[in-house]
Design a protein around this motif. Structure first.
Motif, PDB file in Angstrom:
ATOM      1  N   GLY A   1       0.846  -1.197   0.000  1.00 32.73           N
ATOM      2  CA  GLY A   1       0.000   0.000   0.000  1.00 32.73           C
ATOM      3  C   GLY A   1       0.878   1.242   0.000  1.00 32.73           C
ATOM      4  N   ARG A   2       0.249   2.392  -0.002  1.00 30.74           N
ATOM      5  CA  ARG A   2       1.026   3.640   0.029  1.00 30.74           C
ATOM      6  C   ARG A   2       0.158   4.798   0.492  1.00 30.74           C
ATOM      7  NH1 ARG A   2      -2.126   6.651  -3.080  1.00 30.74           N
ATOM      8  NH2 ARG A   2      -2.015   6.409  -5.303  1.00 30.74           N
ATOM      9  N   PHE A   3       0.852   5.811   0.999  1.00 30.78           N
ATOM     10  CA  PHE A   3       0.217   7.103   1.284  1.00 30.78           C
ATOM     11  C   PHE A   3       1.019   8.117   0.490  1.00 30.78           C
ATOM     12  CE2 PHE A   3      -0.136  10.876   4.267  1.00 30.78           C
ATOM     13  CZ  PHE A   3      -1.428  11.202   3.861  1.00 30.78           C
ATOM     14  N   ALA A   4       0.308   9.006  -0.199  1.00 28.22           N
ATOM     15  CA  ALA A   4       0.996   9.855  -1.175  1.00 28.22           C
ATOM     16  C   ALA A   4       0.601  11.322  -1.016  1.00 28.22           C
ATOM     17  CB  ALA A   4       0.673   9.345  -2.580  1.00 28.22           C
ATOM     18  N   PRO A   5       0.989  11.948   0.087  1.00 29.58           N
ATOM     19  CA  PRO A   5       0.585  13.343   0.287  1.00 29.58           C
ATOM     20  C   PRO A   5       1.314  14.317  -0.643  1.00 29.58           C
ATOM     21  CG  PRO A   5       2.113  12.674   2.019  1.00 29.58           C
ATOM     22  CD  PRO A   5       1.839  11.449   1.192  1.00 29.58           C
ATOM     23  N   SER A   6       0.613  15.384  -1.012  1.00 27.24           N
ATOM     24  CA  SER A   6       1.235  16.487  -1.754  1.00 27.24           C
ATOM     25  C   SER A   6       1.678  17.514  -0.716  1.00 27.24           C
ATOM     26  CB  SER A   6       0.217  17.136  -2.697  1.00 27.24           C
ATOM     27  OG  SER A   6      -0.294  16.162  -3.568  1.00 27.24           O
ATOM     28  N   PRO A   7       2.948  17.887  -0.713  1.00 29.32           N
ATOM     29  CA  PRO A   7       3.433  18.801   0.338  1.00 29.32           C
ATOM     30  C   PRO A   7       3.122  20.259   0.036  1.00 29.32           C
ATOM     31  CG  PRO A   7       5.258  18.117  -1.039  1.00 29.32           C
ATOM     32  CD  PRO A   7       4.037  17.411  -1.583  1.00 29.32           C
TER      33      PRO A   7
ATOM     34  N   ILE B   1       6.124  11.255  -1.350  1.00 27.41           N
ATOM     35  CA  ILE B   1       5.862  12.698  -1.331  1.00 27.41           C
ATOM     36  C   ILE B   1       5.594  13.131  -2.773  1.00 27.41           C
ATOM     37  CG2 ILE B   1       6.857  14.969  -0.812  1.00 27.41           C
ATOM     38  CD1 ILE B   1       6.256  13.392   1.716  1.00 27.41           C
ATOM     39  N   GLU B   2       4.381  13.598  -3.020  1.00 29.95           N
ATOM     40  CA  GLU B   2       3.990  13.953  -4.392  1.00 29.95           C
ATOM     41  C   GLU B   2       4.281  15.425  -4.647  1.00 29.95           C
ATOM     42  OE1 GLU B   2       0.196  12.149  -5.539  1.00 29.95           O
ATOM     43  OE2 GLU B   2       1.444  10.390  -5.852  1.00 29.95           O
ATOM     44  N   ASP B   3       5.577  15.676  -4.888  1.00 27.77           N
ATOM     45  CA  ASP B   3       6.036  17.062  -5.039  1.00 27.77           C
ATOM     46  C   ASP B   3       6.341  17.389  -6.500  1.00 27.77           C
ATOM     47  OD1 ASP B   3       8.174  15.363  -5.214  1.00 27.77           O
ATOM     48  OD2 ASP B   3       9.434  16.400  -3.758  1.00 27.77           O
TER      49      ASP B   3
ATOM     50  N   ALA C   1       2.282  15.652 -15.119  1.00 25.95           N
ATOM     51  CA  ALA C   1       0.951  15.689 -14.517  1.00 25.95           C
ATOM     52  C   ALA C   1       0.838  14.635 -13.421  1.00 25.95           C
ATOM     53  CB  ALA C   1      -0.102  15.438 -15.591  1.00 25.95           C
ATOM     54  N   TYR C   2       0.024  14.950 -12.433  1.00 22.56           N
ATOM     55  CA  TYR C   2      -0.276  13.999 -11.353  1.00 22.56           C
ATOM     56  C   TYR C   2      -0.658  12.630 -11.918  1.00 22.56           C
ATOM     57  CZ  TYR C   2      -3.662  11.616  -8.349  1.00 22.56           C
ATOM     58  OH  TYR C   2      -4.377  10.660  -7.676  1.00 22.56           O
ATOM     59  N   GLN C   3      -1.517  12.606 -12.948  1.00 23.19           N
ATOM     60  CA  GLN C   3      -2.014  11.328 -13.489  1.00 23.19           C
ATOM     61  C   GLN C   3      -0.864  10.433 -13.944  1.00 23.19           C
ATOM     62  OE1 GLN C   3      -5.089  11.063 -12.976  1.00 23.19           O
ATOM     63  NE2 GLN C   3      -5.921  13.134 -13.062  1.00 23.19           N
TER      64      GLN C   3
ATOM     65  N   ALA D   1       2.470  10.696 -13.038  1.00 20.58           N
ATOM     66  CA  ALA D   1       3.388  10.350 -11.952  1.00 20.58           C
ATOM     67  C   ALA D   1       2.795   9.256 -11.061  1.00 20.58           C
ATOM     68  CB  ALA D   1       3.706  11.606 -11.138  1.00 20.58           C
ATOM     69  N   VAL D   2       1.517   9.373 -10.737  1.00 21.81           N
ATOM     70  CA  VAL D   2       0.898   8.414  -9.821  1.00 21.81           C
ATOM     71  C   VAL D   2       0.853   7.018 -10.444  1.00 21.81           C
ATOM     72  CG1 VAL D   2      -1.559   8.694 -10.432  1.00 21.81           C
ATOM     73  CG2 VAL D   2      -0.959   8.342  -8.094  1.00 21.81           C
ATOM     74  N   VAL D   3       0.564   6.968 -11.741  1.00 23.23           N
ATOM     75  CA  VAL D   3       0.451   5.666 -12.413  1.00 23.23           C
ATOM     76  C   VAL D   3       1.827   5.004 -12.540  1.00 23.23           C
ATOM     77  CG1 VAL D   3      -0.022   4.654 -14.694  1.00 23.23           C
ATOM     78  CG2 VAL D   3      -1.731   6.111 -13.577  1.00 23.23           C
TER      79      VAL D   3
ATOM     80  N   VAL E   1      -5.395   3.013  -1.335  1.00 25.51           N
ATOM     81  CA  VAL E   1      -6.436   3.429  -0.385  1.00 25.51           C
ATOM     82  C   VAL E   1      -6.291   4.940  -0.263  1.00 25.51           C
ATOM     83  CG1 VAL E   1      -7.307   3.221   1.970  1.00 25.51           C
ATOM     84  CG2 VAL E   1      -6.263   1.229   0.851  1.00 25.51           C
ATOM     85  N   ARG E   2      -7.307   5.692  -0.656  1.00 27.17           N
ATOM     86  CA  ARG E   2      -7.192   7.155  -0.680  1.00 27.17           C
ATOM     87  C   ARG E   2      -8.576   7.777  -0.585  1.00 27.17           C
ATOM     88  NH1 ARG E   2      -5.213   7.545  -7.000  1.00 27.17           N
ATOM     89  NH2 ARG E   2      -7.137   6.774  -7.934  1.00 27.17           N
ATOM     90  N   GLY E   3      -8.613   9.091  -0.516  1.00 28.57           N
ATOM     91  CA  GLY E   3      -9.877   9.800  -0.334  1.00 28.57           C
ATOM     92  C   GLY E   3     -10.757   9.744  -1.574  1.00 28.57           C
TER      93      GLY E   3
ATOM     94  N   ASP F   1     -12.224  12.045  -2.967  1.00 24.69           N
ATOM     95  CA  ASP F   1     -12.064  13.172  -3.891  1.00 24.69           C
ATOM     96  C   ASP F   1     -11.294  12.754  -5.139  1.00 24.69           C
ATOM     97  OD1 ASP F   1      -9.922  12.799  -2.097  1.00 24.69           O
ATOM     98  OD2 ASP F   1      -9.180  14.828  -2.393  1.00 24.69           O
ATOM     99  N   LEU F   2     -10.568  11.625  -5.047  1.00 17.50           N
ATOM    100  CA  LEU F   2      -9.775  11.179  -6.197  1.00 17.50           C
ATOM    101  C   LEU F   2     -10.498  10.133  -7.043  1.00 17.50           C
ATOM    102  CD1 LEU F   2      -6.443  11.193  -4.224  1.00 17.50           C
ATOM    103  CD2 LEU F   2      -7.013  12.684  -6.139  1.00 17.50           C
ATOM    104  N   LEU F   3     -11.726   9.816  -6.653  1.00 18.42           N
ATOM    105  CA  LEU F   3     -12.462   8.750  -7.344  1.00 18.42           C
ATOM    106  C   LEU F   3     -12.605   9.008  -8.847  1.00 18.42           C
ATOM    107  CD1 LEU F   3     -14.130   6.144  -6.916  1.00 18.42           C
ATOM    108  CD2 LEU F   3     -16.112   7.600  -6.507  1.00 18.42           C
TER     109      LEU F   3
HETATM  110  N1  GLU Z   1      -1.159  13.480  -3.806  1.00 19.04           N
HETATM  111  C1  GLU Z   1      -2.578  13.265  -3.799  1.00 19.04           C
HETATM  112  C2  GLU Z   1      -3.206  14.130  -2.740  1.00 19.04           C
HETATM  113  O1  GLU Z   1      -2.533  14.552  -1.817  1.00 19.04           O
HETATM  114  C3  GLU Z   1      -2.948  11.825  -3.516  1.00 19.04           C
HETATM  115  C4  GLU Z   1      -2.696  10.973  -4.675  1.00 19.04           C
HETATM  116  C5  GLU Z   1      -3.171   9.535  -4.511  1.00 19.04           C
HETATM  117  O2  GLU Z   1      -3.345   9.032  -3.402  1.00 19.04           O
HETATM  118  O3  GLU Z   1      -3.309   8.912  -5.553  1.00 19.04           O
HETATM  119  O4  GLU Z   1      -4.385  14.393  -2.833  1.00 19.04           O
END
Ligand code: GLU
Length: 304
Positions: free
Chosen positions: A9-15, A45-47, A183-185, A187-189, A201-203, A205-207
């Motif tokens: 799994g992962r957690f990927a916050p944007s700083p 860290i999604e920077d 783009a986020y799309q 990098a995340v993929v 597993v994420r919020g 809002d990203l659905l």
């Molecule tokens: N960096 C994104 C955010 O902070 C999350 C990306 C993800 O979990 O796919 O909202």
């Protein structure tokens, strides 16, 4: 293609600022899910959006996560150190004829139709240009074929079966912006695939991004991870907690109580007073039940 591999799994916050209660909820869900599965948990860290991200916010987030008892498996990943991987993926897509250079400005696209969640549906203005005209001032978009592949179906672990037609609801989407940022799309993929992530597993809002990410995974030949989108914490005005809505940073001196609040928000039964974050996580790993997440209200908007 689905994965049947040991859980990662992962957690990927944007700083862009410190963690607030909303980001903590996503972190707790991803960490509890990974630990309950006996899996690994990566911290990324999604920077990649450098103008909005700061090193100070990244350091603050790492500090907050440490205080709250999160322990990443392996070194912290930073997207700003992974540009060559994104470039390789773009090269593959260019080779496959999937990219085109787009010179459209925001203004030019202003009159194009928008989807139900407010994004422009790319009208295809530059899609016949190829990438020969690519300059530093053009964005690169993925050509989304209007065919059966654009109808992306996936099963969220709590929301159930969802579908979205990426061609008609999103259109050709940006993988590298006109200012040169990835783009986020993209990098995340690339990152989820290269780090062997099996469970996102994420919020919630990203659905709406998930179908286009699955579409991109397929274009790059990657397997799709499984998805669990968790409910979003909102403020009294019903707005998502975020830097824009001035959500407060989670406090160092109330870690156990705040973790307990996040746990209740996720629909998990009260665990009673816990002496430390270590006790909290021991209990959480043993008692995490994603089935108790309250049903989401936004699921309908992704389905046709
Ligand atoms: N960096 C994104 C955010 O902070 C999350 C990306 C993800 O979990 O796919 O909202």
């Amino acid at each position: 293609m689905t994965l049947n591999l040991p859980y990662v799994g992962r957690f990927a916050p944007s700083p862009t600022g410190p963690l607030h209660f909303g980001s903590l909820v996503a972190a707790v869900a991803s960490y509890a899910d990974a630990r309950a599965a006996g899996g690994r948990w990566l911290l990324r860290i999604e920077d990649v959006d450098t103008p909005r991200c700061t090193q100070a916010a990244a350091l603050e987030i790492l500090h907050q996560l440490a205080v709250y008892g999160f322990e990443a498996d392996g070194a912290v990943i930073r997207q700003s150190e992974r540009y060559e991987h994104y470039e390789v993926a773009l090269g593959q897509l260019a080779h496959d004829g999937r990219l085109f250079a787009c010179a459209c400005t925001r203004k030019m696209l202003g009159s194009a139709p928008h989807n139900a969640w407010g994004e422009v549906i790319y009208p295809g203005r530059c899609r016949d240009l190829g990438i020969a005209d690519s300059t530093h001032a053009t964005a690169l978009r993925l050509r989304v074929q209007d065919d059966a592949d654009a109808q992306v179906a996936f099963t969220d672990r709590t929301l159930g079966a969802l579908t979205q037609n990426v061609a008609s609801h999103v259109g050709d989407f940006i993988l590298r912006r006109a200012d040169g940022l990835y783009a986020y799309q993209l990098a995340v993929v690339v990152d989820d695939a290269e780090h062997g992530v099996t469970d996102v597993v994420r919020g919630e809002d990203l659905l709406m991004n998930t179908p286009r990410q699955i579409y991109l995974q397929r274009a790059l030949g990657y397997a799709a991870p499984s998805y669990l989108h968790v409910p979003l914490a909102k403020n009294d005005a019903g707005e998502k907690l975020s830097k824009q809505t001035r959500a407060l940073a989670i406090a160092d001196d109330a870690a156990v109580d705040t973790l307990n609040l996040a746990w209740s928000f996720l629909g998990q039964p009260e665990m009673g007073p816990m002496a430390s974050v270590t006790h909290f996580w021991r209990h959480a790993a043993a008692h995490w039940k994603p089935a108790l997440l309250r049903p989401a209200t936004r699921a309908a908007t992704v389905s046709e």
